[in-house]
Structures are given as structure tokens and as C-alpha cells.
Design a protein around this motif. Structure first.
Motif, PDB file in Angstrom:
ATOM      1  N   PHE A  95      39.982  -8.485 -38.644  1.00 51.98           N
ATOM      2  CA  PHE A  95      40.410  -8.308 -40.035  1.00 51.98           C
ATOM      3  C   PHE A  95      41.487  -9.337 -40.391  1.00 51.98           C
ATOM      4  O   PHE A  95      41.439  -9.963 -41.456  1.00 51.98           O
ATOM      5  N   ASP A  96      42.458  -9.513 -39.488  1.00 51.78           N
ATOM      6  CA  ASP A  96      43.522 -10.494 -39.752  1.00 51.78           C
ATOM      7  C   ASP A  96      42.924 -11.890 -39.963  1.00 51.78           C
ATOM      8  O   ASP A  96      43.322 -12.614 -40.879  1.00 51.78           O
ATOM      9  N   ALA A  97      41.979 -12.263 -39.098  1.00 50.68           N
ATOM     10  CA  ALA A  97      41.367 -13.600 -39.219  1.00 50.68           C
ATOM     11  C   ALA A  97      40.584 -13.710 -40.525  1.00 50.68           C
ATOM     12  O   ALA A  97      40.566 -14.759 -41.168  1.00 50.68           O
ATOM     13  N   ALA A  98      39.955 -12.594 -40.917  1.00 51.17           N
ATOM     14  CA  ALA A  98      39.124 -12.617 -42.132  1.00 51.17           C
ATOM     15  C   ALA A  98      39.946 -12.741 -43.408  1.00 51.17           C
ATOM     16  O   ALA A  98      39.391 -12.969 -44.483  1.00 51.17           O
ATOM     17  N   THR A  99      41.263 -12.597 -43.309  1.00 50.82           N
ATOM     18  CA  THR A  99      42.081 -12.735 -44.521  1.00 50.82           C
ATOM     19  C   THR A  99      42.276 -14.195 -44.928  1.00 50.82           C
ATOM     20  O   THR A  99      42.833 -14.468 -45.991  1.00 50.82           O
ATOM     21  N   CYS A 100      41.840 -15.136 -44.100  1.00 55.61           N
ATOM     22  CA  CYS A 100      41.929 -16.559 -44.464  1.00 55.61           C
ATOM     23  C   CYS A 100      41.220 -16.776 -45.794  1.00 55.61           C
ATOM     24  O   CYS A 100      40.066 -16.394 -45.963  1.00 55.61           O
ATOM     25  N   ILE A 101      41.920 -17.383 -46.743  1.00 56.97           N
ATOM     26  CA  ILE A 101      41.345 -17.592 -48.075  1.00 56.97           C
ATOM     27  C   ILE A 101      40.825 -19.024 -48.270  1.00 56.97           C
ATOM     28  O   ILE A 101      40.408 -19.386 -49.368  1.00 56.97           O
ATOM     29  N   GLY A 102      40.877 -19.820 -47.204  1.00 50.64           N
ATOM     30  CA  GLY A 102      40.315 -21.178 -47.301  1.00 50.64           C
ATOM     31  C   GLY A 102      41.080 -22.103 -48.228  1.00 50.64           C
ATOM     32  O   GLY A 102      40.498 -23.004 -48.834  1.00 50.64           O
ATOM     33  N   CYS A 103      42.391 -21.918 -48.293  1.00 52.12           N
ATOM     34  CA  CYS A 103      43.188 -22.722 -49.241  1.00 52.12           C
ATOM     35  C   CYS A 103      43.399 -24.154 -48.760  1.00 52.12           C
ATOM     36  O   CYS A 103      43.543 -25.067 -49.571  1.00 52.12           O
ATOM     37  N   GLY A 104      43.453 -24.348 -47.461  1.00 58.07           N
ATOM     38  CA  GLY A 104      43.640 -25.695 -46.926  1.00 58.07           C
ATOM     39  C   GLY A 104      45.083 -26.079 -46.658  1.00 58.07           C
ATOM     40  O   GLY A 104      45.363 -27.214 -46.261  1.00 58.07           O
ATOM     41  N   ALA A 105      46.011 -25.150 -46.857  1.00 56.12           N
ATOM     42  CA  ALA A 105      47.427 -25.476 -46.598  1.00 56.12           C
ATOM     43  C   ALA A 105      47.641 -25.873 -45.145  1.00 56.12           C
ATOM     44  O   ALA A 105      48.487 -26.733 -44.836  1.00 56.12           O
ATOM     45  N   CYS A 106      46.888 -25.252 -44.244  1.00 59.69           N
ATOM     46  CA  CYS A 106      47.022 -25.559 -42.812  1.00 59.69           C
ATOM     47  C   CYS A 106      46.728 -27.024 -42.548  1.00 59.69           C
ATOM     48  O   CYS A 106      47.434 -27.677 -41.770  1.00 59.69           O
ATOM     49  N   VAL A 107      45.703 -27.548 -43.200  1.00 58.62           N
ATOM     50  CA  VAL A 107      45.347 -28.961 -43.036  1.00 58.62           C
ATOM     51  C   VAL A 107      46.446 -29.845 -43.618  1.00 58.62           C
ATOM     52  O   VAL A 107      46.872 -30.828 -43.004  1.00 58.62           O
ATOM     53  N   ALA A 108      46.904 -29.478 -44.814  1.00 58.14           N
ATOM     54  CA  ALA A 108      47.910 -30.297 -45.501  1.00 58.14           C
ATOM     55  C   ALA A 108      49.221 -30.342 -44.728  1.00 58.14           C
ATOM     56  O   ALA A 108      49.919 -31.353 -44.737  1.00 58.14           O
ATOM     57  N   ALA A 109      49.547 -29.250 -44.055  1.00 53.86           N
ATOM     58  CA  ALA A 109      50.825 -29.180 -43.336  1.00 53.86           C
ATOM     59  C   ALA A 109      50.759 -29.885 -41.984  1.00 53.86           C
ATOM     60  O   ALA A 109      51.786 -30.326 -41.469  1.00 53.86           O
ATOM     61  N   CYS A 110      49.577 -29.980 -41.431  1.00 55.56           N
ATOM     62  CA  CYS A 110      49.435 -30.516 -40.068  1.00 55.56           C
ATOM     63  C   CYS A 110      49.665 -32.024 -40.039  1.00 55.56           C
ATOM     64  O   CYS A 110      49.028 -32.758 -40.795  1.00 55.56           O
ATOM     65  N   PRO A 111      50.544 -32.512 -39.155  1.00 54.10           N
ATOM     66  CA  PRO A 111      50.741 -33.965 -39.059  1.00 54.10           C
ATOM     67  C   PRO A 111      49.464 -34.702 -38.666  1.00 54.10           C
ATOM     68  O   PRO A 111      49.325 -35.884 -38.936  1.00 54.10           O
TER      69      PRO A 111
END
Ligand code: SF4
Ligand code: FES
Length: 259
Positions: free
Chosen positions: A161-177
Motif C-alpha cells: 500500500f505504501d509503495a502504491a501511494t506513488c503518484i508519479g510526480c517525478g520529484a525523485c528524478v528531479a532531486a537525484c544528482p
């Protein structure tokens, strides 16, 4: 100031303007006044856009839809932080997080995998292609009562359930060096791979989704953790460990992605 008066703010905004992905972009400075602390960040941009339209200027393009932190459409870098100073989707960020006189740099997600469409709007169809590669199940799940008849350990259902809350916003990509999409892919792999219904394609799913992620213009994961720190849904680094566990298991088993 009486208790009925509302404190307003004036801010200077340096906003990335780019006509399309083929043109060079640049930062353009705007001034906004009478900003209520109760406005959302996107409402503040709406007010600026209304002013630009009235002045016959080109409004600033930015992505948004639900404005309830659900759809994952919104997202900009604010002073170099994905979604800004609170760990929430940009649409859930309020101007009370800033103060009068602030100067803010507002930019689109920066990643080779997310080419700029216009201004602050980026193309996140790479995420759709990662999902399309294998982010689904083939097991017939029937109606809700049938699904409930399948026992699932509480720890697994909670983690799924926790994993399924990902909304696909892409912030993780933008933040990653490295511009890595690992946290997103891991969330999508984990929420299916933890459930009994997701077992038939568990090996081939992780192989295909990671292969598609690698085929897109994303970088590799080196476990820095910036992704999780900005994720509005708090997807944890443990999710990446689950993906790596599944990936190694599939490779050791010599799994071949099913078509
Ligand atoms: S893992 Fe978090 S930051 Fe990344 S796409 Fe999903 S919700 Fe957004
Ligand atoms: S607009 Fe839907 S999550 Fe922000």
C-alpha cells in the motif's frame, strides 16, 4: 493591523521561460504583490498568469490537474528543491511557507528523461513507458470480495500500500544528482511484487521495468537518498532495496522476460 486584516506578501520570482524543447531557455524576473499566505503556490502562479494575460504577455506554462496531491501532475523546482521547502506536492504547498520579500528561483524538473515541453512543464511520458513495460498483473482478481478472500500478510499489504501511494510526480528524478528514476520504478515494482496476485510475472516484471528505465534518459542509482527526501508520499529507500532484491533474484534464476 486588526485581527480581520490579512498579512500579504510581495515576492520576486525568477522563473524559467523556454518556448519549447528546441529553444534555449532563460530565467525571467517577475514581481508579485498582495500574495496571501493562504494561497497555494499554484494559485500564486495563477494570479501572475492573469496579470501576464491582461498585459498581453505569454502566461507561464506549468503542469497541474487535481490540485489535491493525488494525480502527480504538478511539480517544479523551488530554490533548487523539488516541490519546494515542504515535503509535499507543489499543489499542496502554501505561500505561508515563504515570507515577505523572498526571492524565489522556479525551474522545471531537470533531467534528460524529462525534456521541457514549455517553461515549467516537462514531458514525463518516460514514466508511462516504464509502467507499460510490465507494471501490471495478468491474474484475474475478480470482484473485491474475491480479492479479500486471498490472505496477505499484514506487513506485505502495508508495504504494498505504501509503495502504491506513488503518484508519479517525478520529484525523485528531479532531486537525484544522477537523474535516476529508481525510486519511482521501485515503487511500481514493489506494490505489485509484494502481493500474491503479482507473483506470476514477478521476475519478468522487474527485468522489463528496469530495462525500460535504462532505455530512457535517466541516470543510475547510487543510493544517495535525495529522492526519498523530497518524495511527497514518503516512498522509502527500502523500496529500492526491494527492487534490487527482486532484480538479483530474477537474474540469478536466469529469468527471461515473458512477452
Ligand atoms: S516515488 Fe515519490 S517522488 Fe518519485 S514519482 Fe513517486 S511520488 Fe513522486
Ligand atoms: S496537481 Fe495533482 S498532485 Fe499536484
Amino acid at each position: 493591523m486588526t485581527s480581520t486584516e490579512t498579512r500579504t506578501m510581495s515576492l520576486t520570482l525568477n522563473i524559467w521561460r523556454q518556448r519549447d524543447r528546441t529553444k534555449k531557455g532563460k530565467m525571467v524576473t517577475y514581481h508579485v504583490t498582495d500574495v496571501s499566505p493562504d494561497m497555494s503556490f499554484l494559485e500564486m502562479l495563477d494570479v501572475l498568469n492573469e496579470k501576464l494575460i491582461l498585459e498581453d504577455d505569454d502566461p507561464i506554462a506549468f503542469d497541474h490537474d487535481c490540485r489535491e496531491g493525488i494525480c502527480g501532475s504538478c511539480g517544479v523546482m523551488i530554490d533548487g528543491i523539488a516541490h519546494g521547502p515542504e515535503q509535499t506536492a507543489t499543489c499542496q504547498l502554501h505561500m505561508r511557507s515563504f515570507k515577505d520579500g523572498d526571492v524565489l528561483d522556479i525551474e522545471p524538473w531537470r533531467s534528460g528523461g524529462f525534456p521541457v515541453v514549455k517553461d515549467l512543464a516537462v514531458d514525463r511520458s518516460a514514466f508511462d513507458r516504464i509502467i507499460s513495460a510490465a507494471g501490471f498483473i495478468s491474474a484475474p482478481t475478480g470482484t473485491a470480495p474475491d480479492a479479500h478472500a486471498t490472505p496477505v500478510p499484514k506487513n506485505d499489504s502495508d508495504a504494498a500500500f505504501d509503495a502504491a501511494t506513488c503518484i508519479g510526480c517525478g520529484a525523485c528524478v528531479a532531486a537525484c544528482p544522477n537523474g535516476s528514476a529508481m525510486l519511482f520504478t521501485a515503487a511500481k515494482v514493489a506494490h505489485l511484487g509484494l502481493m500474491p496476485q503479482g507473483q506470476p510475472e514477478r521476475d519478468s516484471r522487474v527485468l522489463k521495468m528496469v530495462a525500460q528505465q535504462d532505455a530512457e534518459d535517466f541516470g543510475g542509482c547510487s543510493n544517495i537518498g535525495e529522492c526519498s527526501a523530497v518524495c511527497p508520499k514518503g516512498i522509502s529507500m527500502e523500496t529500492i532495496s526491494r527492487l534490487n532484491h527482486d532484480l538479483l533474484g530474477a537474474l540469478r534464476a536466469g529469468a527471461v522476460p515473458s512477452s
